[in-house]
Design a protein around this motif. Structure first.
Motif, mmCIF file in Angstrom:
data_model
loop_
_atom_site.group_PDB
_atom_site.id
_atom_site.type_symbol
_atom_site.label_atom_id
_atom_site.label_comp_id
_atom_site.label_asym_id
_atom_site.label_seq_id
_atom_site.Cartn_x
_atom_site.Cartn_y
_atom_site.Cartn_z
ATOM 1 N N ARG A 62 0.826 -1.209 0.000
ATOM 2 C CA ARG A 62 0.000 0.000 0.000
ATOM 3 C C ARG A 62 0.861 1.260 0.000
ATOM 4 N NH1 ARG A 62 -2.660 -0.352 4.895
ATOM 5 N NH2 ARG A 62 -2.183 -2.528 5.331
ATOM 6 N N VAL A 63 1.925 1.254 0.788
ATOM 7 C CA VAL A 63 2.844 2.398 0.780
ATOM 8 C C VAL A 63 3.462 2.558 -0.604
ATOM 9 C CG1 VAL A 63 5.008 3.308 1.701
ATOM 10 C CG2 VAL A 63 3.329 2.286 3.249
ATOM 11 N N ALA A 64 3.885 1.443 -1.180
ATOM 12 C CA ALA A 64 4.510 1.491 -2.508
ATOM 13 C C ALA A 64 3.542 2.030 -3.557
ATOM 14 C CB ALA A 64 5.009 0.101 -2.896
ATOM 15 N N LEU A 65 2.276 1.670 -3.442
ATOM 16 C CA LEU A 65 1.286 2.163 -4.405
ATOM 17 C C LEU A 65 1.126 3.672 -4.315
ATOM 18 C CD1 LEU A 65 -1.483 -0.585 -4.194
ATOM 19 C CD2 LEU A 65 -0.258 0.122 -6.264
ATOM 20 N N LEU A 66 1.043 4.207 -3.103
ATOM 21 C CA LEU A 66 0.919 5.661 -2.967
ATOM 22 C C LEU A 66 2.123 6.364 -3.586
ATOM 23 C CD1 LEU A 66 -0.581 6.138 0.622
ATOM 24 C CD2 LEU A 66 -1.717 6.509 -1.569
ATOM 25 N N ARG A 67 3.284 5.819 -3.360
ATOM 26 C CA ARG A 67 4.483 6.423 -3.958
ATOM 27 C C ARG A 67 4.441 6.314 -5.477
ATOM 28 N NH1 ARG A 67 8.556 3.836 0.591
ATOM 29 N NH2 ARG A 67 8.214 5.463 2.175
ATOM 30 N N GLU A 68 3.964 5.181 -5.993
ATOM 31 C CA GLU A 68 3.847 5.029 -7.441
ATOM 32 C C GLU A 68 2.850 6.040 -8.007
ATOM 33 O OE1 GLU A 68 3.137 1.476 -10.733
ATOM 34 O OE2 GLU A 68 2.094 1.358 -8.805
ATOM 35 N N PHE A 69 1.803 6.355 -7.239
ATOM 36 C CA PHE A 69 0.822 7.334 -7.679
ATOM 37 C C PHE A 69 1.368 8.760 -7.602
ATOM 38 C CE2 PHE A 69 -2.765 4.394 -5.911
ATOM 39 C CZ PHE A 69 -2.530 3.490 -6.938
ATOM 40 N N GLY A 70 2.528 8.942 -6.978
ATOM 41 C CA GLY A 70 3.097 10.275 -6.851
ATOM 42 C C GLY A 70 2.545 11.052 -5.673
ATOM 43 N N VAL A 71 2.116 10.343 -4.641
ATOM 44 C CA VAL A 71 1.669 11.001 -3.407
ATOM 45 C C VAL A 71 2.920 11.287 -2.575
ATOM 46 C CG1 VAL A 71 0.252 10.794 -1.336
ATOM 47 C CG2 VAL A 71 -0.541 9.804 -3.500
ATOM 48 N N VAL A 72 3.229 12.550 -2.398
ATOM 49 C CA VAL A 72 4.485 12.921 -1.732
ATOM 50 C C VAL A 72 4.336 13.058 -0.221
ATOM 51 C CG1 VAL A 72 5.535 13.988 -3.753
ATOM 52 C CG2 VAL A 72 4.069 15.367 -2.250
ATOM 53 N N ALA A 73 3.104 13.137 0.257
ATOM 54 C CA ALA A 73 2.852 13.158 1.704
ATOM 55 C C ALA A 73 1.453 12.605 1.936
ATOM 56 C CB ALA A 73 2.981 14.569 2.275
ATOM 57 N N PHE A 74 1.316 11.799 2.980
ATOM 58 C CA PHE A 74 0.027 11.182 3.300
ATOM 59 C C PHE A 74 -0.043 10.972 4.797
ATOM 60 C CE2 PHE A 74 3.098 7.983 1.996
ATOM 61 C CZ PHE A 74 3.029 7.012 2.990
ATOM 62 N N THR A 75 -1.147 10.419 5.276
ATOM 63 C CA THR A 75 -1.381 10.272 6.705
ATOM 64 C C THR A 75 -1.625 8.808 7.056
ATOM 65 O OG1 THR A 75 -3.741 10.673 6.379
ATOM 66 C CG2 THR A 75 -2.371 12.582 6.918
ATOM 67 N N SER A 76 -1.623 8.528 8.342
ATOM 68 C CA SER A 76 -2.006 7.179 8.803
ATOM 69 C C SER A 76 -3.225 7.322 9.715
ATOM 70 C CB SER A 76 -0.846 6.485 9.530
ATOM 71 O OG SER A 76 -0.401 7.237 10.642
ATOM 72 N N MET A 77 -4.341 7.753 9.126
ATOM 73 C CA MET A 77 -5.559 7.961 9.894
ATOM 74 C C MET A 77 -5.944 6.690 10.644
ATOM 75 S SD MET A 77 -6.918 11.143 9.246
ATOM 76 C CE MET A 77 -5.252 11.719 9.602
ATOM 77 N N LEU A 78 -5.949 6.760 11.955
ATOM 78 C CA LEU A 78 -6.326 5.625 12.796
ATOM 79 C C LEU A 78 -7.096 6.168 13.986
ATOM 80 C CD1 LEU A 78 -2.953 4.319 14.385
ATOM 81 C CD2 LEU A 78 -3.514 6.682 13.913
ATOM 82 N N TYR A 79 -7.924 5.339 14.586
ATOM 83 C CA TYR A 79 -8.847 5.855 15.590
ATOM 84 C C TYR A 79 -9.334 4.714 16.473
ATOM 85 C CZ TYR A 79 -11.593 4.279 11.596
ATOM 86 O OH TYR A 79 -12.074 3.552 10.546
ATOM 87 N N PRO A 80 -9.597 5.013 17.748
ATOM 88 C CA PRO A 80 -10.110 3.994 18.667
ATOM 89 C C PRO A 80 -11.643 3.953 18.645
ATOM 90 C CG PRO A 80 -9.629 5.977 19.879
ATOM 91 C CD PRO A 80 -9.306 6.277 18.432
ATOM 92 N N HIS A 81 -12.176 2.802 18.990
ATOM 93 C CA HIS A 81 -13.630 2.702 19.127
ATOM 94 C C HIS A 81 -14.037 2.433 20.580
ATOM 95 C CE1 HIS A 81 -12.312 -1.504 18.602
ATOM 96 N NE2 HIS A 81 -13.367 -1.824 19.345
ATOM 97 N N LYS A 82 -13.025 2.419 21.461
ATOM 98 C CA LYS A 82 -13.301 2.162 22.876
ATOM 99 C C LYS A 82 -12.136 2.712 23.704
ATOM 100 C CE LYS A 82 -11.196 -2.439 22.605
ATOM 101 N NZ LYS A 82 -11.427 -3.891 22.783
ATOM 102 N N PRO A 83 -12.305 2.789 25.036
ATOM 103 C CA PRO A 83 -11.216 3.279 25.894
ATOM 104 C C PRO A 83 -10.006 2.353 25.864
ATOM 105 C CG PRO A 83 -13.333 3.310 27.060
ATOM 106 C CD PRO A 83 -13.547 2.541 25.795
ATOM 107 N N ALA A 84 -8.889 2.881 26.362
ATOM 108 C CA ALA A 84 -7.639 2.132 26.536
ATOM 109 C C ALA A 84 -7.096 1.590 25.221
ATOM 110 C CB ALA A 84 -7.837 0.990 27.545
ATOM 111 N N MET A 85 -7.316 2.315 24.151
ATOM 112 C CA MET A 85 -6.857 1.878 22.831
ATOM 113 C C MET A 85 -6.012 2.944 22.150
ATOM 114 S SD MET A 85 -9.367 0.503 19.801
ATOM 115 C CE MET A 85 -8.708 -0.127 18.237
ATOM 116 N N ALA A 86 -6.313 4.221 22.398
ATOM 117 C CA ALA A 86 -5.691 5.308 21.646
ATOM 118 C C ALA A 86 -4.190 5.405 21.880
ATOM 119 C CB ALA A 86 -6.362 6.633 21.981
ATOM 120 N N ALA A 87 -3.735 5.265 23.119
ATOM 121 C CA ALA A 87 -2.302 5.392 23.397
ATOM 122 C C ALA A 87 -1.512 4.311 22.668
ATOM 123 C CB ALA A 87 -2.046 5.322 24.899
#
Length: 300
Positions: A62-87
């Motif tokens: 997936r990282v390689a694909l973004l680079r092949e597409f010419g994406v020079v900066a991207f994010t790793s959007m991630l999120y918790p659905h319950k307590p004690a997960m975010a850290a």
């Protein structure tokens, strides 16, 4: 080079940008990503539209694909659905950013005991963007436990990409109301409304008009898939041009049911011009995150 990469390259070349900055891409621990994909596999009956994952690949690919597409900066959007997960997610994301220099170090939070402590730690560790998912987390963004977090991020000027609108299905605290109350408390908070506020587009455009620090990302908006679910109102199209300096490219890669280039084609067919596209697909995010995108880290 794949057909998608060729199409994206032609789009970039036409605009004359060094690459794309995609502020809404997902990278998560493997077992968390698998659960997200399970959700999308099951969401068809809720929306009436099947949601096949177009890029259900291993992380490295997936990282390689973004680079092949010419994406020079991207994010790793991630999120918790319950307590004690975010850290724990933040620890993983810090490691991912360290080994992936073109990823903007991403972090997240949840209304729970200790949230201010681990958010402050993430900021000190170099987090450049946060993700808040009001729908999945099922929390009110004005929860008192989050008050010091919003204040900290507003003071630091760190953008927060927030899924706060009611698409693809509404949640207990989704919609413009809770976000309007949050911004009334923290008007300088750099908030990025995910999915352009779908389906409450006009309401979130109103908030962007009212608060200069509010941005919107294009994630899935205007695509054939999204137009079937919640089409963007034609009467609001002119406002996209007026807010052209605060709209950011987002795609939801890899969790999209169509090829990557379709998001770009959907933006192009709005007919708002190459200057607008250049700002949305590169310049606005490069300015927001103070990026030097003339040279790509780990260029391959």
């Amino acid at each position: 080079m794949s057909a998608t990469a060729e199409a994206v390259r032609a789009f970039r070349d036409r605009l004359g940008v060094p690459g794309l900055v995609d502020v809404h891409t997902h990278f998560m621990p493997e077992r968390v990503m698998a659960k997200v994909w399970d959700y999308f596999d099951a969401v068809g009956p809720l929306t009436g539209v099947e949601w096949p994952i177009a890029y259900r690949h291993e992380e490295e690919e997936r990282v390689a694909l973004l680079r092949e597409f010419g994406v020079v900066a991207f994010t790793s959007m991630l999120y918790p659905h319950k307590p004690a997960m975010a850290a724990w997610l933040n620890s993983w994301a810090a490691g991912f950013a360290a080994r992936t220099p073109d990823c903007l170090h991403t972090a997240t939070f949840y209304p729970e005991e200790g949230v201010e402590r681990y958010v402050r730690q993430a900021v000190e560790d170099g987090a450049r963007v946060f993700k808040a998912h009001v729908q999945v987390g099922a929390y009110d963004p004005t929860d008192d436990r989050l008050e010091p977090v919003w204040g900290l991020l507003a003071e630091a000027g760190i953008p927060v990409v927030v899924h706060c609108a009611s698409g693809p299905v509404p949640g207990k605290h989704t919609g413009p109301g809770p976000v309007a109350r949050l911004l009334a408390r923290h008007p300088r908070l750099p908030l990025v409304v995910a999915h352009l506020g779908m389906p409450e587009y006009a309401d979130f455009l109103d908030l962007a008009d009212r608060y200069p620090a509010v941005f919107l990302d294009t994630t899935m908006a205007f695509t054939d898939f999204a137009e079937r679910l919640a089409g963007f109102p034609a009467a609001e199209r002119g406002r996209l041009a007026a807010l052209g300096d605060r709209i950011l490219l987002g795609t939801d890669f890899p969790n999209i049911p169509y090829p990557y280039e379709h998001q770009l084609q959907a933006l192009d067919r709005l007919g708002l011009g190459d200057d607008w596209l250049r700002a949305v697909c590169h310049d606005n995010a490069a300015r927001l995150f103070d990026l030097d995108t003339a040279r790509r880290p780990d260029a391959q």
